[in-house]
Design a protein around this motif. Sequence first.
Motif, PDB file in Angstrom:
ATOM      1  N   ALA A  45       0.835  -1.208   0.000  1.00 30.98           N
ATOM      2  CA  ALA A  45       0.000   0.000   0.000  1.00 30.98           C
ATOM      3  C   ALA A  45       0.870   1.258   0.000  1.00 30.98           C
ATOM      4  CB  ALA A  45      -0.942  -0.007   1.202  1.00 30.98           C
ATOM      5  N   ARG A  48       2.389   1.594  -3.515  1.00 28.79           N
ATOM      6  CA  ARG A  48       1.377   2.070  -4.470  1.00 28.79           C
ATOM      7  C   ARG A  48       1.149   3.567  -4.304  1.00 28.79           C
ATOM      8  NH1 ARG A  48      -1.798   0.430  -8.104  1.00 28.79           N
ATOM      9  NH2 ARG A  48      -1.361  -1.762  -7.779  1.00 28.79           N
ATOM     10  N   GLN A  49       1.021   4.032  -3.063  1.00 28.41           N
ATOM     11  CA  GLN A  49       0.817   5.462  -2.810  1.00 28.41           C
ATOM     12  C   GLN A  49       2.028   6.269  -3.273  1.00 28.41           C
ATOM     13  OE1 GLN A  49      -2.001   6.962  -1.639  1.00 28.41           O
ATOM     14  NE2 GLN A  49      -1.008   8.874  -2.122  1.00 28.41           N
ATOM     15  N   GLU A  52       1.766   6.534  -7.047  1.00 27.47           N
ATOM     16  CA  GLU A  52       0.704   7.467  -7.427  1.00 27.47           C
ATOM     17  C   GLU A  52       1.138   8.910  -7.199  1.00 27.47           C
ATOM     18  OE1 GLU A  52      -2.807   6.373  -5.259  1.00 27.47           O
ATOM     19  OE2 GLU A  52      -3.110   4.548  -6.428  1.00 27.47           O
ATOM     20  N   THR A  53       1.805   9.153  -6.086  1.00 29.31           N
ATOM     21  CA  THR A  53       2.287  10.500  -5.793  1.00 29.31           C
ATOM     22  C   THR A  53       3.342  10.931  -6.805  1.00 29.31           C
ATOM     23  OG1 THR A  53       1.827  10.169  -3.454  1.00 29.31           O
ATOM     24  CG2 THR A  53       3.342  11.942  -4.014  1.00 29.31           C
ATOM     25  N   TRP A  96      -3.550  15.507  -8.222  1.00 23.41           N
ATOM     26  CA  TRP A  96      -4.560  15.297  -7.182  1.00 23.41           C
ATOM     27  C   TRP A  96      -5.106  16.642  -6.769  1.00 23.41           C
ATOM     28  CZ3 TRP A  96      -6.628  10.776  -5.956  1.00 23.41           C
ATOM     29  CH2 TRP A  96      -5.919   9.619  -6.267  1.00 23.41           C
ATOM     30  N   ARG A 128      -8.597  12.587  -8.224  1.00 25.44           N
ATOM     31  CA  ARG A 128      -7.521  12.427  -9.196  1.00 25.44           C
ATOM     32  C   ARG A 128      -8.030  13.047 -10.488  1.00 25.44           C
ATOM     33  NH1 ARG A 128      -5.127   7.281 -12.173  1.00 25.44           N
ATOM     34  NH2 ARG A 128      -3.071   8.096 -12.627  1.00 25.44           N
TER      35      ARG A 128
END
Length: 176
Positions: A45, A48-49, A52-53, A96, A128
Amino acid sequence: MSSVGDAVTLAILDSVEVAGGGEIGHDGHLALIRASDEAEREVRAILRQAVETARSGGVSWSAIGAELGMSRQAAQQRFGDTSRADVADDDTEYRWLGPVTAFDEMAELELAGRAGWHTVEAGMLRHRMVRTVTQWQHKRIVGRGPSRRDEDDGWIVACRAFPWVYLIRDLGLAPE
């Protein structure tokens, strides 16, 4: 093993009680498996974050893949949402929007829409967004999705975040 890996391993082992300080035993092995599985899910997790960031900050799939020791395509397949067409182009610009609440998000989405951004995903206090060459309108409704009238007016479902459904409509105008 890295020092972070050593620390994680020690934390997992410390979380498993060993009876009498000796053999782990059947229950101890199962507890170790359970604790390791939980740690792995947490680390995935976090990774993944982080990806994404990085993507929302403009980092390319090629750079992410290189950092992880895999190809651009492998990184995109593992971390991108390949069910959406908007992630197919490596040059697509994401960001974001947030933090926003139910009270101010529509005003923020309106401003972003005028600048050519539209929502593709909604999460806790954020959206997003993907940038396009046209302005967008956003609409939030409660329920399952757009009515026949909404569809006739050109609204499409951008995403769902219970209890909301976010609709978008391309205005066909250049961004402000």
